[in-house]
Scaffold this motif. Structure first.
Motif, PDB file in Angstrom:
ATOM      1  N   LEU A 120       0.825  -1.200   0.000  1.00  0.00           N
ATOM      2  CA  LEU A 120       0.000   0.000   0.000  1.00  0.00           C
ATOM      3  C   LEU A 120       0.863   1.256   0.000  1.00  0.00           C
ATOM      4  CD1 LEU A 120      -2.759   1.390   0.249  1.00  0.00           C
ATOM      5  CD2 LEU A 120      -2.618   1.089   2.737  1.00  0.00           C
ATOM      6  N   GLN A 121       1.979   1.212   0.712  1.00  0.00           N
ATOM      7  CA  GLN A 121       2.854   2.372   0.754  1.00  0.00           C
ATOM      8  C   GLN A 121       3.436   2.691  -0.626  1.00  0.00           C
ATOM      9  OE1 GLN A 121       6.044   1.944   3.559  1.00  0.00           O
ATOM     10  NE2 GLN A 121       6.726   4.084   3.370  1.00  0.00           N
ATOM     11  N   VAL A 122       3.847   1.653  -1.374  1.00  0.00           N
ATOM     12  CA  VAL A 122       4.367   1.854  -2.732  1.00  0.00           C
ATOM     13  C   VAL A 122       3.264   2.392  -3.643  1.00  0.00           C
ATOM     14  CG1 VAL A 122       5.333   0.688  -4.758  1.00  0.00           C
ATOM     15  CG2 VAL A 122       6.152   0.101  -2.457  1.00  0.00           C
ATOM     16  N   ALA A 123       2.063   1.822  -3.475  1.00  0.00           N
ATOM     17  CA  ALA A 123       0.958   2.249  -4.329  1.00  0.00           C
ATOM     18  C   ALA A 123       0.589   3.706  -4.052  1.00  0.00           C
ATOM     19  CB  ALA A 123      -0.247   1.339  -4.118  1.00  0.00           C
ATOM     20  N   LEU A 124       0.693   4.151  -2.828  1.00  0.00           N
ATOM     21  CA  LEU A 124       0.386   5.541  -2.494  1.00  0.00           C
ATOM     22  C   LEU A 124       1.422   6.497  -3.094  1.00  0.00           C
ATOM     23  CD1 LEU A 124      -0.771   5.211   1.246  1.00  0.00           C
ATOM     24  CD2 LEU A 124      -2.179   5.841  -0.720  1.00  0.00           C
ATOM     25  N   TYR A 130       1.511   9.936 -10.128  1.00  0.00           N
ATOM     26  CA  TYR A 130       0.612   9.962 -11.283  1.00  0.00           C
ATOM     27  C   TYR A 130      -0.331  11.184 -11.238  1.00  0.00           C
ATOM     28  CZ  TYR A 130       2.033   5.177 -12.352  1.00  0.00           C
ATOM     29  OH  TYR A 130       2.744   4.060 -12.680  1.00  0.00           O
ATOM     30  N   LYS A 131      -0.649  11.599 -10.035  1.00  0.00           N
ATOM     31  CA  LYS A 131      -1.528  12.762  -9.920  1.00  0.00           C
ATOM     32  C   LYS A 131      -0.840  14.018 -10.447  1.00  0.00           C
ATOM     33  CE  LYS A 131      -4.375  15.300  -6.600  1.00  0.00           C
ATOM     34  NZ  LYS A 131      -4.808  15.412  -5.189  1.00  0.00           N
ATOM     35  N   ILE A 132       0.441  14.153 -10.120  1.00  0.00           N
ATOM     36  CA  ILE A 132       1.202  15.330 -10.612  1.00  0.00           C
ATOM     37  C   ILE A 132       1.360  15.273 -12.131  1.00  0.00           C
ATOM     38  CG2 ILE A 132       3.429  16.507 -10.487  1.00  0.00           C
ATOM     39  CD1 ILE A 132       3.665  15.503  -7.597  1.00  0.00           C
ATOM     40  N   LEU A 133       1.667  14.087 -12.663  1.00  0.00           N
ATOM     41  CA  LEU A 133       1.886  13.955 -14.108  1.00  0.00           C
ATOM     42  C   LEU A 133       0.601  14.128 -14.904  1.00  0.00           C
ATOM     43  CD1 LEU A 133       4.367  10.934 -14.158  1.00  0.00           C
ATOM     44  CD2 LEU A 133       4.908  13.353 -14.543  1.00  0.00           C
ATOM     45  N   SER A 134      -0.524  13.766 -14.248  1.00  0.00           N
ATOM     46  CA  SER A 134      -1.776  13.870 -14.985  1.00  0.00           C
ATOM     47  C   SER A 134      -2.169  15.319 -15.257  1.00  0.00           C
ATOM     48  CB  SER A 134      -2.909  13.164 -14.216  1.00  0.00           C
ATOM     49  OG  SER A 134      -3.117  13.811 -12.973  1.00  0.00           O
ATOM     50  N   VAL A 135      -1.591  16.242 -14.484  1.00  0.00           N
ATOM     51  CA  VAL A 135      -1.905  17.658 -14.705  1.00  0.00           C
ATOM     52  C   VAL A 135      -1.373  18.131 -16.068  1.00  0.00           C
ATOM     53  CG1 VAL A 135      -1.550  20.011 -13.828  1.00  0.00           C
ATOM     54  CG2 VAL A 135      -1.951  18.093 -12.228  1.00  0.00           C
ATOM     55  N   ASP A 137      -0.700  16.071 -18.507  1.00  0.00           N
ATOM     56  CA  ASP A 137      -0.954  14.945 -19.427  1.00  0.00           C
ATOM     57  C   ASP A 137       0.266  14.050 -19.572  1.00  0.00           C
ATOM     58  OD1 ASP A 137      -3.533  15.783 -19.871  1.00  0.00           O
ATOM     59  OD2 ASP A 137      -2.962  17.080 -21.569  1.00  0.00           O
ATOM     60  N   GLY A 138       1.066  13.951 -18.474  1.00  0.00           N
ATOM     61  CA  GLY A 138       2.225  13.055 -18.503  1.00  0.00           C
ATOM     62  C   GLY A 138       1.779  11.593 -18.466  1.00  0.00           C
ATOM     63  N   VAL A 139       0.675  11.307 -17.832  1.00  0.00           N
ATOM     64  CA  VAL A 139       0.071   9.971 -17.835  1.00  0.00           C
ATOM     65  C   VAL A 139      -1.388  10.132 -18.195  1.00  0.00           C
ATOM     66  CG1 VAL A 139       1.678   8.988 -16.174  1.00  0.00           C
ATOM     67  CG2 VAL A 139      -0.425  10.071 -15.382  1.00  0.00           C
ATOM     68  N   SER A 140      -1.953   9.077 -18.662  1.00  0.00           N
ATOM     69  CA  SER A 140      -3.353   9.154 -19.068  1.00  0.00           C
ATOM     70  C   SER A 140      -4.267   9.111 -17.843  1.00  0.00           C
ATOM     71  CB  SER A 140      -3.699   7.993 -20.005  1.00  0.00           C
ATOM     72  OG  SER A 140      -3.551   6.767 -19.307  1.00  0.00           O
ATOM     73  N   LYS A 141      -5.440   9.574 -18.027  1.00  0.00           N
ATOM     74  CA  LYS A 141      -6.443   9.532 -16.949  1.00  0.00           C
ATOM     75  C   LYS A 141      -6.752   8.093 -16.553  1.00  0.00           C
ATOM     76  CE  LYS A 141      -9.840  11.718 -14.613  1.00  0.00           C
ATOM     77  NZ  LYS A 141     -10.445  10.609 -13.956  1.00  0.00           N
ATOM     78  N   ASP A 145      -6.530   6.419 -12.766  1.00  0.00           N
ATOM     79  CA  ASP A 145      -7.686   5.750 -12.149  1.00  0.00           C
ATOM     80  C   ASP A 145      -7.357   4.325 -11.723  1.00  0.00           C
ATOM     81  OD1 ASP A 145      -9.162   8.042 -12.474  1.00  0.00           O
ATOM     82  OD2 ASP A 145     -10.126   7.371 -14.343  1.00  0.00           O
ATOM     83  N   GLN A 146      -6.564   3.636 -12.542  1.00  0.00           N
ATOM     84  CA  GLN A 146      -6.165   2.268 -12.196  1.00  0.00           C
ATOM     85  C   GLN A 146      -5.304   2.249 -10.920  1.00  0.00           C
ATOM     86  OE1 GLN A 146      -4.246   0.851 -15.766  1.00  0.00           O
ATOM     87  NE2 GLN A 146      -6.199   0.208 -16.713  1.00  0.00           N
ATOM     88  N   GLN A 147      -4.411   3.244 -10.821  1.00  0.00           N
ATOM     89  CA  GLN A 147      -3.566   3.317  -9.629  1.00  0.00           C
ATOM     90  C   GLN A 147      -4.405   3.623  -8.383  1.00  0.00           C
ATOM     91  OE1 GLN A 147      -0.447   2.470  -9.676  1.00  0.00           O
ATOM     92  NE2 GLN A 147      -0.140   2.793  -7.447  1.00  0.00           N
ATOM     93  N   GLN A 148      -5.431   4.478  -8.539  1.00  0.00           N
ATOM     94  CA  GLN A 148      -6.325   4.785  -7.432  1.00  0.00           C
ATOM     95  C   GLN A 148      -7.077   3.527  -6.981  1.00  0.00           C
ATOM     96  OE1 GLN A 148      -6.968   8.024  -5.769  1.00  0.00           O
ATOM     97  NE2 GLN A 148      -7.718   6.408  -4.378  1.00  0.00           N
ATOM     98  N   ALA A 149      -7.521   2.725  -7.939  1.00  0.00           N
ATOM     99  CA  ALA A 149      -8.213   1.478  -7.617  1.00  0.00           C
ATOM    100  C   ALA A 149      -7.292   0.504  -6.900  1.00  0.00           C
ATOM    101  CB  ALA A 149      -8.782   0.857  -8.888  1.00  0.00           C
ATOM    102  N   LEU A 150      -6.002   0.465  -7.298  1.00  0.00           N
ATOM    103  CA  LEU A 150      -5.041  -0.423  -6.652  1.00  0.00           C
ATOM    104  C   LEU A 150      -4.826  -0.013  -5.191  1.00  0.00           C
ATOM    105  CD1 LEU A 150      -2.994  -2.725  -6.750  1.00  0.00           C
ATOM    106  CD2 LEU A 150      -1.290  -1.058  -7.614  1.00  0.00           C
ATOM    107  N   VAL A 151      -4.773   1.294  -4.955  1.00  0.00           N
ATOM    108  CA  VAL A 151      -4.604   1.778  -3.592  1.00  0.00           C
ATOM    109  C   VAL A 151      -5.803   1.358  -2.734  1.00  0.00           C
ATOM    110  CG1 VAL A 151      -4.555   3.858  -2.148  1.00  0.00           C
ATOM    111  CG2 VAL A 151      -3.102   3.686  -4.177  1.00  0.00           C
TER     112      VAL A 151
END
Length: 386
Positions: A120-124, A130-135, A137-141, A145-151
């Motif tokens: 969980l710590q790695v996933a967080l 990913y949240k910073i990169l999504s601003v 468009d460094g990563v796709s939406k 979302d997949q990373q959020q689901a994993l957390v």
């Protein structure tokens, strides 16, 4: 010749009659009893005092808490920490069950929790990146979302691991059997080394509370209003428990004094009685569960009552009466019975200090002359000198 004999016989007869008349006239008269004999009696004085009223019944002693100690897990009984008949307090350790397998399961659940927390710590950390990169468009939406689901998944896994730890800890606590109440340990039914099962109905032993303790008893249904008044009184009604006493409670040994605590919610229609319960402090442990006792409840207190022994009051055709001493004679006085038991009667119709006949009434009638007897002095026997 015959004519001469007749006057002689007549003279003799007259002489005999004259002699009888003289004897009858001069004979001594019978002595007449001119004095009446006094009837011996014993008397008592009318006493004035406060008298409590009681009602009696038969009851049985009950423990307020009696628990059969049973295992809550299957396992081998490793050690018994108490002896039969020992007094124990609540939460005292009574026995232990082998818990090695449960400890192993607990360690395994803790390791799984550690693994889940690391993931969980790695996933967080990745989610934050990913949240910073999504601003920009460094990563796709979708990746975010997949990373959020994993957390979220790893958080649920960690919660499940924690629940497993809690369950294992509860199971491990069951390996230590502790007393649920303060009381006395009963006879043991299982020895060390036996395999215990939760389905065993017999249990290891019982723990029964002795102090305080209760007495349950039955009274006639006519006593219900009185009991209701006593139970609602802020000053609890006094209850005494005796052993070896009759229903009057005048004999036997007093085991304890308690107070009324409960009236049953219904009357027994078959017997016409109602059950009640009283609670007793029992530091000396004279009251024992299952013991049959006689209970006496104080239902009232008569202030300044006129009290006499039961043998003073006589029963007539229409009313009760007593013989009152008036000089050296007696007079009958009608009285009203207020309360009676085997030891004393409360009456009305006399005055405090009146002298009433307590023994010898069978020979009396109004106006009889009596002689008051006193108890003979007690003879003290001295020990023989050596």
């Amino acid at each position: 010749m015959r004519i001469q004999q007749k006057p002689a016989l007549l003279v003799a007869l007259l002489i005999i009659l004259a002699a009888l008349g003289v004897w009858y006239a001069t004979k001594p008269a019978k002595a007449k009893l001119t004095t009446s004999t006094a009837i011996p009696v014993r008397v008592v004085s009318v006493a004035e005092k406060d008298v409590p009223r009681f009602v009696s019944g038969i009851g049985s002693v009950l423990s307020l808490h009696s628990v059969v100690v049973r295992p809550q897990i299957d396992g081998i009984l490793t050690k018994i920490m108490v002896k039969e008949g020992q007094l124990v307090k609540k939460d005292d350790l009574l026995a232990t069950i082998d818990g090695r397998s449960i400890r192993a399961s607990l360690d395994q659940a803790r390791a799984q929790l550690g693994e889940s927390q690391a993931q969980l710590q790695v996933a967080l950390v990745n989610l934050k990146r990913y949240k910073i990169l999504s601003v920009d468009d460094g990563v796709s939406k979708q990746t975010y979302d997949q990373q959020q689901a994993l957390v979220n998944q790893l958080k649920a896994t960690a919660q499940g691991n924690q629940a497993s730890i809690d369950a294992a800890q509860v199971q491990l606590s069951y390996t230590q059997i502790r007393s649920p109440v303060t009381g006395r340990v009963g006879i043991r039914t299982v020895d060390e080394g036996n395999f215990l099962r939760m389905t065993d109905a017999q249990g290891l032993f019982t723990v029964t509370q002795i102090d305080p303790i209760a007495v349950e008893f039955s009274l006639p249904q006519q006593m219900l209003p009185t009991l209701q008044g006593l139970i609602s009184d802020p000053q609890h009604a006094q209850v005494k428990a005796y052993i070896g006493a009759d229903t009057d409670g005048e004999t036997g040994n007093l085991l304890g004094e308690g107070h009324l605590t409960l009236i049953d919610n219904q009357i027994n229609a078959n017997t016409g009685t109602i059950r009640a319960k009283a609670e007793f402090n029992n530091p000396g442990q004279k009251l024992w569960p299952g013991l049959l006792v006689t209970v006496k409840i104080q239902t009232a207190l008569d202030k300044d009552a006129l009290v006499v022994p039961p043998n003073v009051v006589q029963r007539g055709l229409d009313q009760h009466f007593v013989y009152r001493l008036n000089g050296d004679k007696v007079e009958t006085v009608p009285v009203q019975m207020v309360y009676q038991d085997s030891g004393q009667n409360i009456i009305k119709g006399v005055q405090p200090g009146d002298k009433l006949v307590s023994d010898g009434q069978s020979r009396l009638k109004p106006g009889s002359t009596v002689q008051v007897l006193t108890d003979p002095p007690q003879v003290v026997q001295s020990e023989p000198t050596p």
